[in-house]
Design an enzyme around this catalytic site. Sequence first.
Site, short mmCIF file in Angstrom:
data_model
loop_
_atom_site.label_atom_id
_atom_site.label_comp_id
_atom_site.label_asym_id
_atom_site.label_seq_id
_atom_site.Cartn_x
_atom_site.Cartn_y
_atom_site.Cartn_z
CG ASP A 266 -0.56 -0.07 2.53
OD1 ASP A 266 0.66 -0.30 2.73
OD2 ASP A 266 -1.38 0.11 3.47
CB SER B 103 -6.86 -2.67 11.09
OG SER B 103 -5.83 -2.93 10.25
CB SER B 104 -8.06 -2.82 17.09
OG SER B 104 -6.73 -2.73 17.50
CG ASP C 244 -4.48 -1.21 8.17
OD1 ASP C 244 -4.45 -2.06 7.27
OD2 ASP C 244 -3.56 -1.07 9.01
CE1 TYR D 160 3.76 -1.12 7.65
CE2 TYR D 160 4.35 1.20 7.67
CZ TYR D 160 3.52 0.19 7.25
OH TYR D 160 2.46 0.47 6.41
C1 GLA Z 1 0.06 -2.39 8.48
C2 GLA Z 1 -0.21 -1.01 7.91
C3 GLA Z 1 -0.84 -1.11 6.51
C4 GLA Z 1 -0.01 -2.02 5.61
C5 GLA Z 1 0.30 -3.34 6.29
C6 GLA Z 1 1.24 -4.21 5.49
O1 GLA Z 1 -1.14 -3.05 8.71
O2 GLA Z 1 -1.07 -0.27 8.76
O3 GLA Z 1 -0.97 0.18 5.96
O4 GLA Z 1 1.15 -1.37 5.20
O5 GLA Z 1 0.85 -3.14 7.58
O6 GLA Z 1 0.66 -4.60 4.30
#
Ligand code: GLA
Length: 388
Positions: free
Chosen positions: A39, A128-129, A174, A224
Amino acid sequence: MNERLIEQLRSKYLEIFGERPQILAKAPGRANIIGEHTDYNGGFVLPVGIDKNIYAFSSKRNDRTVHIYSYDFQESASFSTEELTYEDTKRWVNYQKGVFNELQKAGYELSGINMVFGGDIPVAAGLSSSAALELVTAVTLESLFNLNIDDLELIKLCRSAEKNFVGVQCGIMDQFASRMAKKDYAVLLDCKTLEYKYIPFKQDEYYIVLCNTLKKRELVDSEYNKRKKECEEGVTFFQKFNPEVEFLRDVDVDLFNSKKNEMPDIIRKRCGHVIYENKRVIDCVEALGKDDFERVKKLLFESHYSLKDLYEVSCRELDILVEIAGDCEGVSGSRMMGAGFGGCTINLVPLSGIEKFCNTIKSEYYKQTSIKPEIYICRIEDGACVID
Ligand code: GLA
């Protein structure tokens, strides 16, 4: 919907504020079928909304004060809409503060509110809470103050809240998924143009089963951000050959293969993952359209091993779960999901095989790690909205 939890939140609201709430909103967590770490590289993702949500009851106030009660943390926090500073102790409130902040920066007029919220999205599981908390706040404010914000703007504001206020440099998947998710469909999102398409998913034949490693995630934020930087180095490299390259998504497989030997090792690995992962998303959509679950399976496993070996964001526990799933008959693919270093794997499991799959995962994972995993059999749900 989790009616029991909703009733508990409703009575908590009455108990705390002594009034009936004006509205109830919900926002789901997400799973991602394929397209990981693409993304923020302007690439493709294929998420779904899951039947685990954050719910919030709220009402408008006439002053500038915001009172929020977190049912899960059993704590309250208050702040003024005129003084939005980062909160070190009750960190959960920063998501709401961030959303107030971005909406006000964008010129929307808000006053205070009362809110009680709680949810059934497992925290720190990579579901993704945090995006759900941002979205439930945003749709609440949109509705209470009649803001009429277009979906994409709302999504972008929530993502900015996470970036600017909470300090996580996430992509847009997310927040997008939590708002735009649709029952019975996955969302194919082009993260460069933000064009999207709903892809039918046969959720009565294949279940999305998430297996939680329950491993405490460490290093995830710093790694990340490091991956993001490495991808940017990749972009700079390819711009020498094609000035129109803006994201790694703009680099096709041919250009990559013709130049890959001139790249530093690490950057080649990171770019290799992203460039082929984008292709896998498109291939997977095509395979789903043809009911070709053999191909879907191959793509999901390829995605996992690419995340493990090239992007290096997996961990032993995730690899173990994927290996066990690989030995289970009928499973149409398994891979780590989300940022990595822990969290969940996503598995596509036919209805007839679910019981056996869950039993095998539980016993084999325990044997190898001494951890009892959590397993969530998910239904695909609609995105964030006001319920009543
Ligand atoms: C996390 C980030 C997303 C995406 C994923 C990996 O969930 O919040 O935006 O980058 O990692 O795909």
